[in-house]
Each structure stands twice: as C-alpha cells, then as structure tokens.
Design an enzyme around this catalytic site. Structure first.
Site, mmCIF file in Angstrom:
data_model
loop_
_atom_site.group_PDB
_atom_site.id
_atom_site.type_symbol
_atom_site.label_atom_id
_atom_site.label_comp_id
_atom_site.label_asym_id
_atom_site.label_seq_id
_atom_site.Cartn_x
_atom_site.Cartn_y
_atom_site.Cartn_z
ATOM 1 N N ASP A 125 0.825 -1.221 0.000
ATOM 2 C CA ASP A 125 0.000 0.000 0.000
ATOM 3 C C ASP A 125 0.857 1.268 0.000
ATOM 4 O O ASP A 125 1.727 1.450 0.854
ATOM 5 C CB ASP A 125 -0.914 0.002 1.223
ATOM 6 C CG ASP A 125 -2.077 0.980 1.058
ATOM 7 O OD1 ASP A 125 -1.893 2.013 0.401
ATOM 8 O OD2 ASP A 125 -3.164 0.693 1.597
ATOM 9 N N CYS A 182 -8.623 6.008 -11.346
ATOM 10 C CA CYS A 182 -9.358 7.101 -11.988
ATOM 11 C C CYS A 182 -10.858 7.050 -11.725
ATOM 12 O O CYS A 182 -11.592 7.915 -12.204
ATOM 13 C CB CYS A 182 -9.123 7.068 -13.498
ATOM 14 S SG CYS A 182 -9.780 5.596 -14.310
#
Length: 826
Positions: A600, A624
């Site tokens: 992460d 996105c």
C-alpha cells in the site's frame, strides 16, 4: 448482464413518452462491475407538456435561471448554456423487425447499485443512436426516416425530458425574476412493457394491487433518505420495479431512484428514512465538497417544494449558495408548515399507479467555487459580440468575409479564447473547458458521446467509417455546413464524417490540415495556468551513466519495468507499490522476483524512501474511478480514491533531490483524459506543470487517450510508431482469425468493451462466425508479450481486468526512450 428489449406497435401520444436519465460509468473506473441493467428507449419524439402541475407520473423541471446555474461553467453533460444543455443517457436495443435507420441515441446503460454487490455498474447498449436535450432523433444514413415501427435509441445527452438528472448536471426549477423556483411542468412516462401504448388506456380501469405489501411503509413516490454500503445517506424516491427495467423487489426491499444521477438501487426498507429527517442526514461537508451531492440535495428539495406548494421569497444576491439557502433552511426546519403530509405524492383519478415517477430536468453542472480568482477572458466584450448566434457567425464569415478564427465555433461568441483543435475556428473559455472534458468521452458503442465540433448537440449522426468513432450533431451540420446537410446525410449509406472526408471547405466548416498537432497543443496548453518549464538536465557521458533506480506507485502489472528492460536499461532497483494480488503475481512471475513489492502506497514513509533510495525515476497513475466524469458517483480529487493522487504527490516531493544535489531526476504521473477540468487544473497546480495528452491509437490497434504529467525529456514530441508496433487489429490476431475492424475502441476492465460499433459486434471472425478477442490478442494490442498475464490460473475476465487497468506499452516506450541519454544500458 440483463437486457430489456422494448417495442411498441403504436406510437405514443405526445404526453406519454419520456425516459429515465442515466449515466454510464467509465469502464476503466468500474473494475468490478458485474450487474448491469438498461432502460427502454423512448417511443415518442414530442416535447414535454407545458402544464404546471404534478401527478402520479412525475414532474418535469426546467433549467431557466436556476440559482445553481448562475456564474457557473457548463456541465460536462450539459455542454452549453444556451438551451442546449444536456445530460448523458444510456439505453439498449429494441427487438423486432429490421433496424430503423432513423433512431435515437440510446439510454445505453441504466446504472444500478445492486443489493448484492452494492457497487454501481453499467449495462451495454447494442444500438448506435443518440438523443439529448429535447426529443431528438439520431440518424444512421441509408434509410428514410419513415416506415415500420423499429427500435430506436435514445441519446445520452437528453435535456428537456430526462429523469432525475445524471451525474453531470443538477436539476433546476424555473425561477421568477427574483430567483424563486416556480411550479414546473408535468410529463407522463412511457409504460415499461411491450404493450405500453395500450396500457395507458386500460390500466386505469383495472384494479392494481399494491406493490410493496410488507407493512414497512415507504410506498411508491415517497421521498426518502437511503443508505447502501460504501456510500453515505443519499436522497432518493421510491419507485415501482417497472421503472427500473428489472425484477420486482425482494420482500422487505424497495426500489429507489437516487436524486443527482437518476440511477436505481434495491435497498432494504430498514435502510430508509423519511426525507423529513433532513437535519439528521444532511452532510454539510459533502454539500461543500461534492457537486453530485449538491445536485441531489437541490433536486430533492425542489421536488419537495413543488409537492408542498412552497414558495420562496426573491433573493437579491447573485450567489447560487444564497439563492438555495432558503430551501435548506426550510428543510432543516422540518418542511413546515405542511411537514410530512405536504410531501406525499399526489394521485389523481386518471393517473396510473404503475407509471413510474420521473423528474424531467437539465441544467449546467453546479461547480464548486473557484479555488483562486480568475479573470474573465470576456470581461470587456461588447454586448453585440456576447449575443452572437452561430447563424450570425456563419453569415459574418461567408458573406462579410470575417475570419472564423475570431469566433467560437461551438457557440458563436466573438473573441475566442483559443483555437478549435480540429476545425478552423476558435473556442471561448467556457466551450474550451467543455471540450477538454468531453472530447474523449465515449459511449458503449465506441462512438463519441458528444459532437466532434461542439461537444454537445441534441441529434447526432454517427460516421459510417468502421474505423472512425466520431459523431456530428445535426445543429452543427445545418448551421455550419448547410441548412439541409443533416437531411442529406441521412440518405447516405455509409455517411462519412468531416474528419474522414477530403479536406475541403464545407460551408463554414473546414478541417485543419495540421489537426493532429493542434490537438496535442490544445490539450497541453491551458490559458488559465502557466508554469515554468521543467529543468532540463544535460545528457550524461556514456562512461558516467549508472543503472537506473525506480519508484513505481500504483504499479499494476509492472509495465514500467517491462519497458525499461525492453529498452535495454540496467535496472539497479525497482520498488513497486501495488495492492492487487493478481498484478503482483504477474510481476513476480514474469520478472523473476527482481521487483521489490511494498504494497500500500499510504504506508510508505519518508524513512522507507531513505532506505530504498535515492531514486532516479518516480512513476505512477492513481485510480481514476473517482476522477472520471463518466462516473456519476465520482467523488472528485479530494474524496475516495481520488485522494490517492496526493500520496503520489507526497512521495514525489520526498523523493526529489535535495537542494544542491545535482543529479538527473525524472518523474511521470498518468491519469484519464475524461476528467473534470477543475480536477485536471488542480493536479497541474500541485505538480506545477500542464499534462500532455497521448492516445495509443497512434502506436497500437486500440484507442487509449491519457494525460501524462512529468519532466521526461521530449514529452511534447509527436507520438510516432516504431517498426515493432502492431498498428492494425489484424496484426494482433492469431492464425485463421480475421479482423472486422482496423482499430478497436478503448479496452477496459469490462468484458463488454470488446464489442464494437453501432451494432455492438465482436471484432473478429473465425470460421465465419463472430468471436471475442482472445487474451493473447489483447496482450498484443496493449504491446505485452504473449501470455504475459497467464499466471496463477487466472481466467479471461481477471486477465482482461489487469490489462484494462494497465498502460499501453508503446506509449510508455515513447516516454522512456529519451532516458537512454542519462542511464546505463546493456
């Protein structure tokens, strides 16, 4: 995917046809969409009724002088503020008979939040016709627009008769001179079964059984707050299952249509509360930050005020917030004096209980206030110039010989702020912003969502060239080319658009000879933001070059490492942050453990960078789905996954060489082109540079337009294919398979993105039958080695998802190639 085919043997009366508004998700942003649904195409072409009352079938709202439109840019889905504002619509193919060549652009997908997956998903359309604001017909050339009743497709950009407004634009009431919403117009809905036309005259005489019988309340038409997993409390309206085009709701569940985007979800009645609990569920933080939440709140309060016959005093302020404030105060006060009773839906003796309620509305998007003052480019413009219409513009150009470069080709205004990238002419600042957002937005049929000239339009004609995905609106043809140009085009089969026809003068419309270069400059330059040019590092002598050290954030399937190795770079260190286990498996297997995965990105600290670094190259592309304008539930740059951009910005800032440390350092950030212009400018402001736009269609067999920010040497140079690039689909296919198209549309995580064209055909023929693209062929299209993603026993769907989120290899090779002057190569 569940598809519903609708067809009426008789045309509906003028007041009986309308359609639910919907907005499709960008396929790239919907990584796990499995449940898809669609609504029916409309069966009528007539404008909404003019009356001013409400009945059981719904309310139509207008978009004139709304408090939310004042001094705001147009919505991405409502490109113009001159009455042609529009909102995306999606639909599906009707059944029966041969295709009608005169058809509407479909409501291609009715997005729904399914109660099982509880994610918004979209359906795919099989038609190529579109319609927008007012009832408009989209024509495919070749057949006369009369004859048998055949399926028609409704446009995404419907304006005057849409349902709850799509994610691109809020809904507004008609205002008095003082800015007070007045009563709005009613409009009947199309019935949801094949015999819809007949049911209008018969259903009212039949006994209708109540739909929701579980004694939990919340009947059809009730205004409520609803909650589903992953989303905050949101206003909506209970509707009949017939409105959704899906099955009946399960016991204890209710079908909701959400304000703000018009989508449907099946929600437990236990997760509902009355709209009167406004003070409890209203979120001021979300209202301040999220345009979609503002739209939803305004639509809900507008409907409530109409039902309660609430009138608001005139507001002297021009501020949208000040004009909407009385409605919020009324809601927070409990909707007095009528309260709950005043908000109940009205039913008349003539109304049909099975009609689903619909709000008809269109309105330019209510954007948040600008982050910094911006000087209007038209501040000193004379009144006659402001009021120029496109008809007057054409007259001035053709008869008075004025330069078309002085006019906005989209709206006709004088003193254009910039040039039109494709045709001779200009664009005003407002139309430029719309063009930046909408020009690379595509429908599920692979065609542009909006007109190539104005990025708006009500009726659009689709180019008949199988390798062209452009469409042109009837208004642009009839105004800019010739008053009869659109009618003439309908009888041509195939009709070639003005980007495919020879470069000639067609009325006032003429394609630029250097349009491909102008297109790059158009997306690169931004008059609103200018930045210093990035520092240019001198080339390093060959004997002094050392292996490159790379930090890759949101690494995906290690496209960066693959390209560096293909270019012959010696890679000393490649640290990759990635959370998808399948992506990590591909990187580990294909690159033999040479990539250091750190999972992460949010867990990477400054201390980590000091341990792993120093780095010579930082690359990445954040998710996105909350930035793409085709996602009506997008949360923007500052919420949801949009905030991950700031993780890239944080780590980039930490990785940059410190002052006095003179060494070459490069970085690159990628994201989707179809994002809000404000989000794009905010990203540019943080990264202190404007992006370049690159479409992989120039170097591969598929469209894939993306923004790239960075300081890579030669980023602005034209994208040119190399000898190893496969530019045609046929070059990517295995032996014995034949390509039906030269190029394919953007391939995303959704399996349906493989289908092509108006008729939604599969792109390959094998043994005389249509076939999908195989995974190995998908890999060739993206530029990956064959079987690159064939690891961990992944199925076709999982492999396409990995590819749909990846970069195009030839584009990254184009960007990385100049780095050979700085780092050691084998």
């Amino acid at each position: 995917m569940v598809m519903f085919e609708k067809e009426s043997t008789q045309p509906l009366d003028q007041s009986t046809a309308t359609a639910m508004s919907s907005i499709k998700y960008s396929a790239a942003s919907m990584e796990e969409s499995n449940n898809m649904t669609a609504t029916a195409p409309v069966n009528g072409d007539t404008p909404p009724a003019k009356g001013l009352s409400e009945n059981a079938t719904g309310v139509v709202l207008t978009n004139e002088n709304s408090p939310l439109t004042a001094a705001e840019p147009p919505s991405p889905f409502s490109p113009k503020q001159n009455g042609d504002a529009a909102s995306p619509q999606d639909g599906n193919q009707g059944s029966g008979g041969s295709r009608k060549r005169s058809r509407k652009k479909s409501q291609e997908e009715e997005t729904t939040w399914n109660s099982d997956s509880e994610e918004k998903t979209t359906g795919a359309s099989q038609l190529g016709l579109r319609q927008t604001p007012r009832p408009r017909t989209i024509f495919q050339a070749g057949l006369v627009p009369h004859g048998h009743n055949k399926p028609r497709r409704q446009n995404r950009k419907q304006e005057a008769r849409m349902s709850l407004c799509g994610g691109g634009g809020p809904r507004v009431a008609e205002l008095t001179s003082g800015g007070v919403p007045e009563a709005t117009r009613p409009e009947l809905m199309e019935q949801d079964s094949k015999d819809s036309a007949r049911s209008i005259s018969t259903s009212s005489s039949q006994e209708i059984q109540p739909e929701y019988k579980d004694s939990k309340g919340f009947g059809i038409g009730d205004l409520v707050w609803g909650k589903i997993k992953g989303f905050s409390w949101w206003p909506g309206m209970v509707v009949t299952w017939r409105a959704t085009g899906k099955r009946q709701a399960s016991h204890g569940m209710r079908w909701l249509q959400w304000f703000g985007d018009g989508k449907f979800s099946e929600v437990s009645a236990d997760k509902l509360d009355s709209i009167t609990a406004f003070a409890k569920f209203f979120s001021q933080a979300s209202y301040t930050k999220l345009a979609s939440y503002r739209r939803a709140i305004f639509q809900a309060l507008e409907m409530a005020s109409i039902r309660a016959e609430k009138k608001f005093p005139p507001c002297e302020s021009d501020s949208p917030d000040e004009q909407v404030k009385p409605m919020l105060d009324w809601a927070n006060g409990g909707f007095l004096p009528k309260g709950q009773e005043g908000l109940k839906p009205t039913h008349t003796a003539d109304s049909n209980p099975l009609d689903h309620q619909v709000l008809d509305v269109s309105l330019p998007e209510y954007f948040p206030s600008a982050k910094r003052p911006r000087v209007s480019l038209h501040k000193n413009k004379a009144a006659p110039e402001e009021s120029y219409s496109r008809e007057q513009m054409v007259n001035e150009v053709l008869k008075n010989k004025r330069s078309i470069e002085d006019f906005c080709l989209s709206c006709g205004k004088m003193r254009a702020a910039t040039f039109h990238p494709l045709f001779e002419g200009g664009l005003c600042q407002t139309c430029k912003d719309v063009y930046l957002e909408m020009s690379y937005m595509y429908d599920d049929d692979g065609y542009q969502s909006y007109c190539t000239v104005c990025c708006g339009g009500r009726e659009v004609l689709l180019c008949g060239n199988a390798n062209c995905c452009r469409c042109f609106c009837v208004d642009c043809l009839d105004i800019l080319v010739d008053p009869g140009a659109s009618n003439n085009a309908r009888y041509l089969d195939p009709w070639r658009c003005y980007m495919c026809q020879p470069t000639l003068q067609y009325g006032a419309l003429k394609r630029r000879h250097d349009w491909s270069i102008k297109l790059q400059i158009f997306f690169t330059s931004d008059n609103g933001q200018e930045f210093e040019k990035p520092k240019i590092f001198p080339a390093v002598p060959a004997e002094q070059r050392r292996p490159i050290r790379v930090l890759s954030l949101f690494d995906g399937i290690a496209t960066g490492y693959l390209v560096l190795r293909d270019l012959g770079f010696k890679v000393d260190q490649y640290v990759a942050s990635e959370v998808c286990e399948d992506s990590i498996s591909v990187g580990v297997v294909r690159h033999e453990g040479k990539i250091q995965y750190v999972h992460d990105v949010r867990n990477i600290t400054k201390k980590n960078l000091l341990e792993w670094g120093p780095f010579d190259l930082v690359i990445g592309g954040s998710p996105c789905n909350d930035l793409s304008i085709v996602n009506p539930a997008r949360k923007g740059l500052y919420e949801g996954t949009g905030r991950l951009f700031f993780e890239f910005y944080r780590l980039l800032s930490e990785a940059k060489p410190k002052e006095g440390e003179d060494r070459p350092f490069f970085w690159m950030f990628e994201n989707v082109v179809a994002m809000g212009v404000n989000d794009k400018r905010d990203i540019s402001r943080f990264l202190e540079c404007n992006p370049v736009m690159m479409d992989a269609i120039e170097v591969s067999a598929a469209h894939r337009a993306r923004y790239f920010w960075g300081n890579m040497p030669g980023m602005n140079r034209p994208l040119c294919a190399s000898g190893m690039d496969k530019l045609e689909l046929q070059d990517c296919l295995d032996h014995g398979r034949v390509a039906k198209f030269g190029k394919v549309r953007t391939i995303t995580t959704r399996s349906n993105s493989i289908k092509q064209g108006k008729d939604q055909h599969f792109p390959v023929l094998m043994n005389g039958k249509e076939d999908i693209l195989w995974c190995t062929e998908l890999e060739r299209i993206f530029g990956f080695p064959v079987h690159y993603t064939d690891v961990s026993n992944m199925g076709r769907g999982a492999r396409q998802k990995l590819l749909g989120r990846s970069w195009s290899v030839p584009v990254i090779r184009h960007l990385f190639a100049p780095l050979k002057d700085y780092f050691a190569c084998e």
